[in-house]
Design an enzyme around this catalytic site. Structure first.
Site, mmCIF file in Angstrom:
data_model
loop_
_atom_site.group_PDB
_atom_site.id
_atom_site.type_symbol
_atom_site.label_atom_id
_atom_site.label_comp_id
_atom_site.label_asym_id
_atom_site.label_seq_id
_atom_site.Cartn_x
_atom_site.Cartn_y
_atom_site.Cartn_z
ATOM 1 C CD GLU A 213 53.866 84.380 29.576
ATOM 2 O OE1 GLU A 213 53.926 84.547 28.332
ATOM 3 O OE2 GLU A 213 54.744 83.772 30.217
ATOM 4 C CG ASP A 238 55.670 82.453 33.310
ATOM 5 O OD1 ASP A 238 56.101 81.542 34.021
ATOM 6 O OD2 ASP A 238 56.435 83.141 32.593
#
Ligand code: OSB
Ligand code: MG
Length: 370
Positions: A213, A238
């Site tokens: 991520e 994200d």
């Protein structure tokens, strides 16, 4: 529905244990809650900004100012047909998505109560039991980390997410993978690396991670597209995605194979649903991220996670992982299978513990339509 009055509160809530990421360590949350009054109905939203501007530019203090000076005056006295009208109303304010989401989501709660349906149903949700994972902060002692992970797996959580930063990355992942060979495992760097670190990041390819991520810059979609071509491991974005146009750019550039949708970061349920729908059409799986929310933010995350595109376990875990006593009841609980049952009561589906809210409030401001 007419926006008659709003109460904005700042709460101080101590986390059960400090949470360390590549950008900060949080001991105590400064949470802003938005309570919106329309006729006899009260809706709740949470502003998910952090205490510092190190995750995104928004933080508790900027949110307070933007809300009191700009959002409240724009929305008070307005008669809305639908919560989906809120983004257009707030469009003159650029950015500040988390602050806007605190208001918009409270309006969604009101609409669900008016229609006497669970918020999840109003949003178009179909999933009844949402799959859950946990996000584990950076630990300085690796045997402590392994113990903490074992505990989460034993509790049923379906995947583990390890926070990493340069110097606290490959060796830790290698140790965890050896200890837990078959667990769904991923890492989150919160933008702590640069493209020139690609050789380090490529080493993650050996550990069967479901995704990595946000390795690169918080506003760098393009460089993620270059990095993705160098990695076998799927990139999940994200920080980079604040609206559906960012999501479209990222998907079309092949900068990621998964998107973490955070309700605050994208400005509320209306935009979150647009991103979910886009990703579903483009076969990009999504999951719901967390921001160390109280039960109110968590309840909104649960409702959002009932949409069909949320096929991967989210960072939505039990109230008791964060708080000695949450501000909602019942508290959020996770089944031994690692799922949360989506509530079926109207609105958010949880009661707000007003006494707990009031005891934790350090400042509040009340706004009334004239
Ligand atoms: O990057 O997902 C993140 C918490 C604060 C800020 C950013 C992040 C996180 C988490 C925690 O990972 C998720 C949660 O358990 O709420
Ligand atoms: Mg993240």
């Amino acid at each position: 529905m007419k926006i008659d009055a709003i109460t904005l509160r700042e709460l101080r809530l101590r986390l059960k244990a400090p949470f360390e990421t590549s950008f900060a360590t949080t001991h105590e949350r400064r949470v802003l809650l938005v309570e919106v009054h329309s006729a006899s109905i009260t809706g709740w939203g949470e502003i998910t900004a952090g205490e510092t501007p190190f995750y995104s530019s928004e933080n508790t203090d900027t949110s307070w100012v933007i809300f009191t000076k700009f959002i409240a005056p724009l929305v008070l006295g307005q008669d809305l047909e639908s919560p989906a009208d809120v983004p257009a109303l707030l469009r003159p304010i650029r950015g500040h998505e988390m602050t806007k989401a605190g208001f918009e989501n409270a309006v969604w709660d009101i609409q669900a109560q008016m229609k006497c349906v669970p918020l999840a149903t109003l949003l178009g949700g179909r999933i009844t039991d949402i799959p859950c994972g946990v996000s584990i902060g950076i630990h300085n002692n690796s045997s402590e980390l392994l113990k903490a992970l074992e505990k989460e797996v034993a509790a049923g959580y379906q995947r583990l997410k390890l926070k990493i930063k340069p110097g606290k990355d490959i060796e830790i992942v290698a140790a965890v993978r050896k200890h837990l060979p078959s667990v769904q495992l991923m890492v989150d760097a919160n933008s702590a690396y640069q493209l020139k670190d690609a050789d380090i990041l490529r080493r993650f390819d050996d550990y069967d991670l479901t995704m990595i991520e946000q390795p690169l810059g918080w506003d760098e979609i393009y460089e993620h597209s270059i990095l993705q071509r160098l990695l076998k491991t799927t990139i999940c974005l994200d920080e980079c995605v604040h609206h559906v146009r960012h999501a479209r750019t990222a998907i079309d550039l092949r900068a990621c194979g998964v998107i973490n949708i955070k309700l605050g970061r994208v400005g509320g349920h209306t935009e979150a649903r647009r991103i979910e729908e886009l990703c579903r059409t483009k076969s990009i799986p999504v999951w719901c991220g967390g921001m160390l929310e109280t039960g109110i933010g968590r309840a909104h995350n649960i409702a959002l996670s009932s949409l069909p595109g949320f096929v991967l376990p989210g960072d939505i875990s039990a109230s008791q992982r964060y708080w000695d006593e949450d501000i909602i009841e019942p508290e959020v609980e996770v089944s031994p299978q690692g799922t949360i049952r989506v509530p079926i009561a109207p609105g958010l589906g949880y009661k707000v513990r007003r006494k707990r809210v009031e005891e934790s409030t350090v400042r509040q401001e009340h706004f009334r339509a004239v």
